[in-house]
Design an enzyme around this catalytic site. Sequence first.
Site, mmCIF file in Angstrom:
data_model
loop_
_atom_site.group_PDB
_atom_site.id
_atom_site.type_symbol
_atom_site.label_atom_id
_atom_site.label_comp_id
_atom_site.label_asym_id
_atom_site.label_seq_id
_atom_site.Cartn_x
_atom_site.Cartn_y
_atom_site.Cartn_z
ATOM 1 N N ASP A 109 1.167 -1.540 -0.142
ATOM 2 C CA ASP A 109 -0.432 0.179 0.046
ATOM 3 C C ASP A 109 0.996 1.114 -0.228
ATOM 4 O OD1 ASP A 109 0.685 -0.083 2.400
ATOM 5 O OD2 ASP A 109 -0.997 0.074 3.545
ATOM 6 N N GLY A 111 1.191 3.574 2.744
ATOM 7 C CA GLY A 111 1.790 4.335 3.738
ATOM 8 C C GLY A 111 -0.253 4.907 3.804
ATOM 9 N N PHE A 113 -3.469 5.270 3.719
ATOM 10 C CA PHE A 113 -4.573 4.713 4.769
ATOM 11 C C PHE A 113 -4.286 4.651 6.135
ATOM 12 C CE2 PHE A 113 -7.036 1.829 6.889
ATOM 13 C CZ PHE A 113 -8.055 2.126 6.569
ATOM 14 N N ASP A 163 -2.528 8.417 -1.697
ATOM 15 C CA ASP A 163 -3.607 8.874 -2.241
ATOM 16 C C ASP A 163 -4.703 9.068 -0.150
ATOM 17 O OD1 ASP A 163 -3.640 6.293 -0.828
ATOM 18 O OD2 ASP A 163 -6.058 6.444 -1.202
ATOM 19 N N ASP A 325 -8.099 -7.295 0.054
ATOM 20 C CA ASP A 325 -7.192 -8.007 1.311
ATOM 21 C C ASP A 325 -7.584 -7.121 2.568
ATOM 22 O OD1 ASP A 325 -6.459 -4.785 0.807
ATOM 23 O OD2 ASP A 325 -5.643 -5.481 2.448
ATOM 24 N N CYS A 363 -12.148 -28.523 7.093
ATOM 25 C CA CYS A 363 -11.261 -28.706 6.508
ATOM 26 C C CYS A 363 -10.248 -29.105 6.225
ATOM 27 C CB CYS A 363 -11.008 -27.241 7.821
ATOM 28 S SG CYS A 363 -9.393 -25.919 7.032
ATOM 29 N N CYS A 365 -6.960 -28.716 6.252
ATOM 30 C CA CYS A 365 -5.479 -27.430 6.319
ATOM 31 C C CYS A 365 -4.961 -28.570 7.344
ATOM 32 C CB CYS A 365 -5.603 -26.028 7.281
ATOM 33 S SG CYS A 365 -6.063 -25.854 8.838
ATOM 34 N N CYS A 368 -6.455 -27.965 10.763
ATOM 35 C CA CYS A 368 -7.595 -29.222 11.439
ATOM 36 C C CYS A 368 -7.791 -30.686 11.099
ATOM 37 C CB CYS A 368 -8.759 -29.359 10.443
ATOM 38 S SG CYS A 368 -9.831 -27.555 10.768
ATOM 39 N N HIS A 394 -5.287 -21.869 10.057
ATOM 40 C CA HIS A 394 -6.516 -22.099 10.247
ATOM 41 C C HIS A 394 -7.241 -21.589 8.905
ATOM 42 C CE1 HIS A 394 -10.758 -23.996 10.086
ATOM 43 N NE2 HIS A 394 -11.006 -22.925 10.073
#
Length: 427
Positions: A109, A111, A113, A163, A325, A363, A365, A368, A394
């Site tokens: 980004d 910076g 925000f 921005d 994101d 799940c 993963c 799990c 997870h």
Amino acid sequence: MGAVSEAHEAAESATIPTVSIQFQIEARSGSARLGRLITPHGEVETPVFMPVGTLASVKGVPQDILEELGVQILLGNTYHLYLRPGVEQVRKLGGLHRFMAWPRAILTDSGGFQVFSLNDLRKVTEGGVTFRSHLDGSSHFFSPESAMEAQIGLGADIIMAFDECTEYPADRERMRQSMELTLRWAERSKRHFEEHKKDVPWSIKHVAPDTSSGRQAKPTSGGEHNENHAGGGARATQGTQSLFGIVQGGMDRPLRKESAERTIAIGFPGYAIGGLSVGEPRALTREVVESTLEHLPADKPRYLMGVGTPEEIVEYANLGIDMMDCVLPTRAARHGLLFTSEGKISIKQARYAGDAGPLDPNCGCRVCQRYSRAYLRHLYASNEVLAQLLNTVHNLSFYLDTMRAVRHSISLGKETGSSCVWSRPKP
Ligand SMILES: [Zn+2]
């Protein structure tokens, strides 16, 4: 002599391609798009959820596990990296990819925000933003030019225009002034980027010329090839970074339209929708996203910044957003809040103390597959470091699987309802 120098010039220009990302749309379903974003550090399948690695780290999770989870692009925060360890340090170490041993794509980004979030510590002028570090109170200045310089030094594949994020609520005059400032800053960002993009730490200029094969001018052939970048060697690749523009305009539809049209007129290879998730009701977020999307070019990637819950990322992908994101899955995980196919779970609750079942039976993963709710609850209650790692793995896995399911549905020409999130295919 003339022919030789012409050939030399042609070879030189061939090593500096003007386009550094490619975006291909491979299928559509309603407004949703299945795409492929080709960056100098590999391919990204879209719609994509990008985990946030604020300080060049997804808190608690090593990079090899992120690779195993199928993360193709990570987000870094310029403001935080600028303060610590410092842009120059990262640049000298070869840029973010090499520094953090992450050979795949990165987005930073601008910076803007983060500085916006420092309410009492910042002052906005035409030139830029003066702010105080949240770490030690020291004074700093970000301008469109210095934000570009920082992002070029960090060397992410995709970087963002500087921005101003308009606060909510704001009156129309304030929203207009803020939008105009963002447009002027977008032009300055682009101008500075175009003049200095060759300075990226991994730029083509570090590669020995080999014009006979034309190798350097070819686009990267894909994420698979990334696997060959052993253990963090971000090799010098072709192309440079890509700068995305950001649409602002507060919660006002006509201003959003104007902001989109004028940002497009400046010209960027991708567009973000900024200034949302700043405290407005969710219905309004959706309304603004939908009305802004109408005005964005169909053939360019569209990035919605800072959203959302699992249900929301499905909803936005269905509206035609390609990139998202959010800190939610990682931050929530650190607070013991886990997203599962059976809804949200707060693992700290005593009722899980004797629960031998998996966190999420649907799940696939590694967490799990191996650990019980009782064990995860114990780790959290005991403040064990492992709790943070397992919970984050997870939650990220859940988000990434959700987006995989969305992509699968688009490829079949179906729109994903949020109920489909819960019956997603195993990876
Ligand atoms: Zn899991």
